[in-house]
Scaffold this active site. Structure first.
Site, short mmCIF file in Angstrom:
data_model
loop_
_atom_site.label_atom_id
_atom_site.label_comp_id
_atom_site.label_asym_id
_atom_site.label_seq_id
_atom_site.Cartn_x
_atom_site.Cartn_y
_atom_site.Cartn_z
N TYR A 150 3.87 -34.51 -1.04
CA TYR A 150 3.23 -33.88 -2.19
C TYR A 150 4.26 -33.00 -2.89
CZ TYR A 150 0.12 -30.79 -4.85
OH TYR A 150 -0.49 -30.07 -5.85
N ASP A 244 12.41 -30.89 -1.40
CA ASP A 244 11.24 -30.05 -1.65
C ASP A 244 11.01 -29.23 -0.38
OD1 ASP A 244 8.72 -28.96 -1.83
OD2 ASP A 244 7.75 -30.78 -2.57
N LYS A 272 6.40 -20.48 -1.13
CA LYS A 272 5.63 -20.05 0.03
C LYS A 272 6.25 -18.88 0.79
CE LYS A 272 2.96 -24.31 0.58
NZ LYS A 272 1.63 -23.83 0.20
#
Length: 432
Positions: A150, A244, A272
């Site tokens: 994702y 990523d 994050k």
């Protein structure tokens, strides 16, 4: 030091609170994943350490931890007090700030592949910008991605797991089908498929984009030599390798998965843990790769990108990461303990759980006794049973568990005991 959960005012039921939310917030949430994360109504009043408190006053041990940012637990004072101080002296001026330097310098110090960077507001924004930069640097348009990974919800990257050949399809209604024309996809760890794509399209590829540890469809580490293959093939073809590390950055080691596996990409995307729960992301790489942005020959913007509160969060979070040399050894030990206890819980209930882990990121999924495949419906029932006993994790089996320094071995034991009881309940229901 971690904060404390505030006293609940005017208790109400989770269902009443959720129904009220849905009157004014579409679906009761501001992200589809949050809607999918509510198997039984759960509305949070406050959170601290490894626990959330709902509007009914119930405390639950949280294994989801806001989808991963809280490596030091909720309401960590080393982060929140630093950010609070920034709010008292202006948190958005639209001008460069000394905190920009402090935050960026920490990222560049800790992440092997980053010399310069740009800040953004979310992983989606940073990934869009990194891909655009890769296209600007190479003069090419094709991007190779991997099934199950994702990369945010932008038009060219949000896609189904299924492919027509190498061509994925748009995932969401309203997306422009032609937006997928420049995106290819193969299976994760499928070296033969990667070789085939490079043979056919190597001269057209601007970038290969991957999570170095697949963490959005369970947790699947790279096969031995797979990241090295991506590094070799991108370098020889003139494409960029983009990691990523929204999830793995500062989570699986201080320098992320690229440090853990010893493979350095051309561009890195982070979020994050970097912000400790505040909305911030970044993309960066060597100075030469970032040169088009430095010279304003490529485009990246955002009023709130690099706002001072976010920079304060990055500076505080990463300064704490840097100050704790034993952090990742501690988290690895906690992860290994959790993995063992989850297997024990499954054995006690005579039911199989699929458990995969890299450091403090772990996927736990209930499987079907008949097929051995993941059982989404059974897993959802298991999650509801655990939630009722004071343990929260996402009801979708693909979503990882995230451990933090706020989780204790006693918390892990409680989670394992609740899992065992809940598994027995779900098995008994299935037998009726």
């Amino acid at each position: 030091m971690t904060g404390t959960i505030s006293d609940v005012q005017a208790p109400q039921s989770n269902k009443t609170a959720y129904d009220g939310l849905r009157d004014v917030v579409a679906g009761g949430v501001s992200s589809n994943m949050r809607a999918r994360g509510v198997a039984a109504p759960l509305v949070v009043d406050s959170a601290a350490g490894a626990r959330i408190r709902d509007v009914e006053g119930n405390e639950l041990i949280d294994a989801n931890m806001g989808y991963g940012p809280h490596i030091f637990g909720y309401a960590d004072r080393d982060v929140t007090e630093h950010v609070a101080a920034r709010f008292r002296c202006g948190h958005l001026t639209g001008l460069p700030h000394r905190l920009d330097h402090e935050a960026a310098e920490l990222v560049a110090e800790l992440v092997p592949g980053v010399e310069q960077l740009r800040f953004a507001n979310s992983g989606t924004e940073a990934l869009m910008s990194a891909v655009r930069l890769a296209r600007a640097l190479t003069g090419r348009t094709l991007v190779l991605t991997f099934g199950g990974h994702y990369h945010g919800w932008s038009e060219t990257l949000l896609r189904t797991r299924e492919c027509d050949g190498y061509r994925p399809r748009p995932l969401a209604p309203g997306m422009i089908p032609e937006a997928m024309a420049h995106t290819l996809q193969v299976g994760w760890n499928d070296a033969a498929a990667v070789e085939a794509v490079f043979e056919e399209h190597g001269g057209e590829l601007a970038a290969v984009l991957c999570e170095p540890v697949l963490a959005n469809a369970g947790v699947v580490a790279p096969a031995p030599g797979f990241l090295e293959l991506l590094r070799e093939r991108t370098r020889s073809s003139g494409a960029l390798l983009v990691f990523d590390e929204v999830i793995t950055g500062f989570r699986v080691s201080r320098g992320g998965a690229q440090e853990l596996y010893g493979v350095v990409p051309d561009l890195t995307v982070l979020s994050k843990v970097m912000g400790g729960g505040f909305p911030v992301a970044a993309f960066g790489g060597p100075r030469q790769a970032m040169k088009p942005l430095a010279q304003l020959e490529a485009f990246h913007a955002g009023v709130y990108a690099g706002n001072h509160a976010a920079m304060a969060a990055v500076a505080a979070s990463l300064a704490k990461v840097r100050s704790l040399p034993g952090l990742y050894t501690e988290l690895e030990a906690l992860g290994a303990y959790a993995e063992a206890r989850v297997h024990e819980a499954a054995a006690a209930a005579q039911r199989t759980l699929q458990v995969r882990r890299v450091g403090s990121v772990m996927s736990v999924a209930l499987t079907s006794p008949a097929t051995g495949a993941v059982d989404p419906d059974g897993h959802r029932r298991l999650q509801i049973a655990c939630q009722g006993r004071g343990v929260y994790f996402h009801p979708i089996p693909d979503e990882p568990w995230f451990l933090s320094t706020a989780h204790t071995r006693s918390d892990i034991d409680t989670i394992a005991d609740v899992l065992a009881e809940s598994l027995a309940e779900v098995c008994a229901e299935g037998a009726r």
